[in-house]
Design a protein around this motif. Structure first.
Motif, mmCIF file in Angstrom:
data_model
loop_
_atom_site.group_PDB
_atom_site.id
_atom_site.type_symbol
_atom_site.label_atom_id
_atom_site.label_comp_id
_atom_site.label_asym_id
_atom_site.label_seq_id
_atom_site.Cartn_x
_atom_site.Cartn_y
_atom_site.Cartn_z
ATOM 1 N N THR A 14 -11.597 -9.310 3.018
ATOM 2 C CA THR A 14 -12.540 -8.204 2.897
ATOM 3 C C THR A 14 -11.971 -7.138 1.961
ATOM 4 N N VAL A 15 -12.876 -6.334 1.438
ATOM 5 C CA VAL A 15 -12.476 -5.266 0.523
ATOM 6 C C VAL A 15 -11.602 -4.241 1.237
ATOM 7 N N LYS A 16 -11.946 -3.925 2.467
ATOM 8 C CA LYS A 16 -11.206 -2.915 3.225
ATOM 9 C C LYS A 16 -9.752 -3.335 3.485
ATOM 10 N N GLU A 17 -9.517 -4.629 3.706
ATOM 11 C CA GLU A 17 -8.161 -5.115 3.984
ATOM 12 C C GLU A 17 -7.241 -4.986 2.774
ATOM 13 N N ARG A 18 -7.781 -4.871 1.594
ATOM 14 C CA ARG A 18 -6.974 -4.811 0.371
ATOM 15 C C ARG A 18 -6.429 -3.418 0.085
ATOM 16 N N ARG A 19 -6.998 -2.405 0.667
ATOM 17 C CA ARG A 19 -6.661 -1.033 0.294
ATOM 18 C C ARG A 19 -5.214 -0.653 0.588
ATOM 19 N N ILE A 20 -4.747 -0.885 1.793
ATOM 20 C CA ILE A 20 -3.372 -0.486 2.159
ATOM 21 C C ILE A 20 -2.335 -1.261 1.348
ATOM 22 N N PRO A 21 -2.448 -2.604 1.205
ATOM 23 C CA PRO A 21 -1.472 -3.296 0.360
ATOM 24 C C PRO A 21 -1.466 -2.806 -1.089
ATOM 25 N N LEU A 22 -2.635 -2.469 -1.629
ATOM 26 C CA LEU A 22 -2.679 -1.950 -2.996
ATOM 27 C C LEU A 22 -2.017 -0.580 -3.091
ATOM 28 N N LEU A 23 -2.200 0.260 -2.078
ATOM 29 C CA LEU A 23 -1.528 1.566 -2.077
ATOM 30 C C LEU A 23 -0.016 1.415 -1.970
ATOM 31 N N ILE A 24 0.427 0.526 -1.099
ATOM 32 C CA ILE A 24 1.871 0.285 -0.952
ATOM 33 C C ILE A 24 2.451 -0.240 -2.260
#
Length: 142
Positions: A14-24
């Motif tokens: 999902t799009v939402k699951e990608r946000r934290i790894p991309l920020l890290i």
């Protein structure tokens, strides 16, 4: 991320699951640019990582717009453009390598479609999100 229930599986479907790894990943890239690769030592590598950071931030912005670009295509297209730029910069012939990389890019896109992980639009967007920052940053080190 899975152990703290932030993602369902490692595929980040999902799009939402990608946000934290991309920020890290963005934070890690910023630390690399500041601490490991000063701009004046190896400018080619500095701007390659700067392009990766721009692609990463762009991918994060796309997730905020609820669009899932292919991170596989972003990474491979970015490296593809960087390899071409290095060949031009150092005046070396890597035509065979470029041809092989085109085949690999096609194989990556085909596999993502076969696994139903992405649509054609998401793959094309990923390709350009990875390619364009590297292409734009050529003016600063070439």
């Amino acid at each position: 991320m899975k152990t703290i229930n932030k993602v369902d599986n490692a595929h980040l479907e999902t799009v939402k699951e990608r946000r934290i790894p991309l920020l890290i990943n963005s934070v890690i890239l910023i630390l690399i640019l500041i601490r490991v690769l000063p701009q004046d030592e190896i400018p080619e590598l500095y701007f390659f990582f700067m392009g990766i950071l721009i692609s990463n931030i762009t991918c994060f912005a796309l997730t905020l717009a609820k669009f899932k670009a292919s991170i596989h295509m972003i990474g491979s297209a970015g490296f593809f453009m960087f390899a071409i730029a290095l060949a031009i910069h150092f005046k070396i012939n890597i035509n065979g390598t470029i041809a092989l990389m085109c085949i690999i890019l096609g194989a990556i896109a085909t596999s993502r479609l076969h696994m139903k992980a992405h649509t054609n639009t998401e793959l094309i967007a990923g390709f350009f999100v990875g390619l364009m920052p590297q292409l734009i940053l050529l003016n600063y080190w070439m």
